[in-house]
Design a protein around this motif. Sequence first.
Motif, short mmCIF file in Angstrom:
data_model
loop_
_atom_site.label_atom_id
_atom_site.label_comp_id
_atom_site.label_asym_id
_atom_site.label_seq_id
_atom_site.Cartn_x
_atom_site.Cartn_y
_atom_site.Cartn_z
N THR A 178 115.30 -19.19 83.01
CA THR A 178 115.32 -18.16 81.97
C THR A 178 116.71 -17.54 81.92
O THR A 178 117.13 -16.90 82.88
CB THR A 178 114.28 -17.05 82.26
OG1 THR A 178 112.97 -17.61 82.28
CG2 THR A 178 114.36 -15.95 81.21
N SER A 179 117.41 -17.74 80.82
CA SER A 179 118.76 -17.20 80.70
C SER A 179 118.79 -16.08 79.68
O SER A 179 117.77 -15.69 79.12
CB SER A 179 119.74 -18.31 80.31
OG SER A 179 121.06 -17.84 80.43
N GLY A 180 119.98 -15.55 79.47
CA GLY A 180 120.15 -14.47 78.51
C GLY A 180 121.40 -13.70 78.80
O GLY A 180 122.43 -14.29 79.16
N GLY A 192 117.57 -19.93 73.60
CA GLY A 192 118.83 -20.64 73.45
C GLY A 192 119.53 -20.43 72.13
O GLY A 192 120.76 -20.49 72.05
N ASP A 193 118.78 -20.19 71.05
CA ASP A 193 119.39 -20.05 69.73
C ASP A 193 119.66 -18.60 69.36
O ASP A 193 120.11 -18.30 68.25
CB ASP A 193 118.50 -20.68 68.66
CG ASP A 193 117.09 -20.07 68.63
OD1 ASP A 193 116.74 -19.33 69.57
OD2 ASP A 193 116.35 -20.35 67.68
N GLN A 194 119.40 -17.66 70.26
CA GLN A 194 119.62 -16.25 69.99
C GLN A 194 121.04 -15.82 70.33
O GLN A 194 121.62 -16.32 71.31
CB GLN A 194 118.63 -15.38 70.78
CG GLN A 194 117.22 -15.38 70.24
CD GLN A 194 116.34 -14.41 71.03
OE1 GLN A 194 116.17 -14.56 72.23
NE2 GLN A 194 115.78 -13.44 70.33
N VAL A 195 121.58 -14.88 69.56
CA VAL A 195 122.88 -14.29 69.89
C VAL A 195 122.68 -13.39 71.10
O VAL A 195 121.77 -12.57 71.15
CB VAL A 195 123.43 -13.48 68.70
CG1 VAL A 195 124.73 -12.78 69.08
CG2 VAL A 195 123.65 -14.39 67.50
N ALA A 196 123.55 -13.53 72.08
CA ALA A 196 123.37 -12.83 73.35
C ALA A 196 123.52 -11.32 73.21
O ALA A 196 122.78 -10.55 73.82
CB ALA A 196 124.35 -13.36 74.39
N CYS A 197 124.49 -10.87 72.39
CA CYS A 197 124.78 -9.45 72.28
C CYS A 197 125.66 -9.21 71.06
O CYS A 197 126.22 -10.17 70.50
CB CYS A 197 125.46 -8.94 73.55
SG CYS A 197 127.06 -9.70 73.90
N PRO A 198 125.84 -7.95 70.64
CA PRO A 198 126.63 -7.69 69.43
C PRO A 198 128.09 -8.15 69.50
O PRO A 198 128.67 -8.48 68.45
CB PRO A 198 126.55 -6.16 69.30
CG PRO A 198 125.25 -5.80 69.95
CD PRO A 198 125.12 -6.74 71.09
N ILE A 203 129.33 -8.83 82.97
CA ILE A 203 128.45 -9.24 81.88
C ILE A 203 128.66 -10.74 81.72
O ILE A 203 129.80 -11.20 81.61
CB ILE A 203 128.79 -8.54 80.55
CG1 ILE A 203 128.96 -7.02 80.74
CG2 ILE A 203 127.69 -8.81 79.52
CD1 ILE A 203 130.39 -6.58 80.80
N PHE A 204 127.58 -11.53 81.74
CA PHE A 204 127.76 -12.97 81.56
C PHE A 204 126.56 -13.60 80.88
O PHE A 204 125.43 -13.09 80.94
CB PHE A 204 128.09 -13.67 82.89
CG PHE A 204 127.11 -13.45 84.02
CD1 PHE A 204 126.13 -14.39 84.32
CD2 PHE A 204 127.20 -12.33 84.83
CE1 PHE A 204 125.26 -14.22 85.38
CE2 PHE A 204 126.33 -12.14 85.90
CZ PHE A 204 125.36 -13.08 86.18
N THR A 205 126.85 -14.69 80.19
CA THR A 205 125.86 -15.45 79.44
C THR A 205 126.04 -16.93 79.78
O THR A 205 126.78 -17.28 80.69
CB THR A 205 126.06 -15.26 77.92
OG1 THR A 205 127.25 -15.95 77.51
CG2 THR A 205 126.17 -13.80 77.54
#
Length: 276
Positions: free
Chosen positions: A122-124, A150-156, A219-221
């Motif tokens: 589980t990532s994010g 996986g297809d979501q933008v991680a952050c603004p 902060i990492f993705t």
Amino acid sequence: MERAERFWAEALERSRHALGSGNLVPLETELIPPQGWEPFQLRRLLSATPKHLRAQGPKPNPFRPWDPQLQVCLLGRRHLLLLNKYPVQAGHVLLITQGYEPQSGWLKGGDWSAVARVDADTSGLWFFNSCAEAGASQPHRHLQLLPRHGDQVACPLDRLVRAQLAGVGRHWPWAYKLSPRKPGDGAEALAATYHAHALSLGLGDPGSDPRPLHPYNLIFTDHWFLTVRRVREHVAGFSVNALGFAGYLLLSERSELAWLQREGPWALLQAVAARG
């Protein structure tokens, strides 16, 4: 990289039970329409200010022992996944050490192994606040994860961070280090990046210094790893932790909205980060 997301599913299931029992207290917020601070997201806190956002002072350790109603799963004998009691989204989890380790100490190889184990499933958006001056609310070691598909933008600020890595984005005027990350990078790669960033930013040497020399955020993705050196936790009533450098800001009863409207979010971050 396809992930099974079993940890995320278990966190959501555990959240349903914890909500019913009152052990989980999600923060109630509302999104404030942009007023020139795009791409940042500013949310107004509507619920009572939780203890970890109130005035500083001696605090008990809520993870010793941890609330079993919030436990998602054990990760071997030294770490576990725990629901954040005051989540900012569904499935917001903490990766904590089972025994006490100081939040203000260096992250160790075992911490990165636990991160890699969770990340493989589980990532994010991962983040870490090194001490109170960097936005940490508890003294017991914990990293935080806001799961993303996986297809979501991680952050603004994800697009701006990626632009910097591609060599086409503007650099920020504070002390930070940004490196690319490949999906699936394991514990050794994460630890090596952490070590290199610490040395580059003058935080000290995780291999020889007893503790970090300055506050910092991680902060990492899947795609990038960012470290920011800090000098203070708040300005103009805004408490800023690692999520601020991901583009998420919170307006509480102490925050000066007029200051933010006048100075802008970039000035807010520059005020709490060390000079570059």
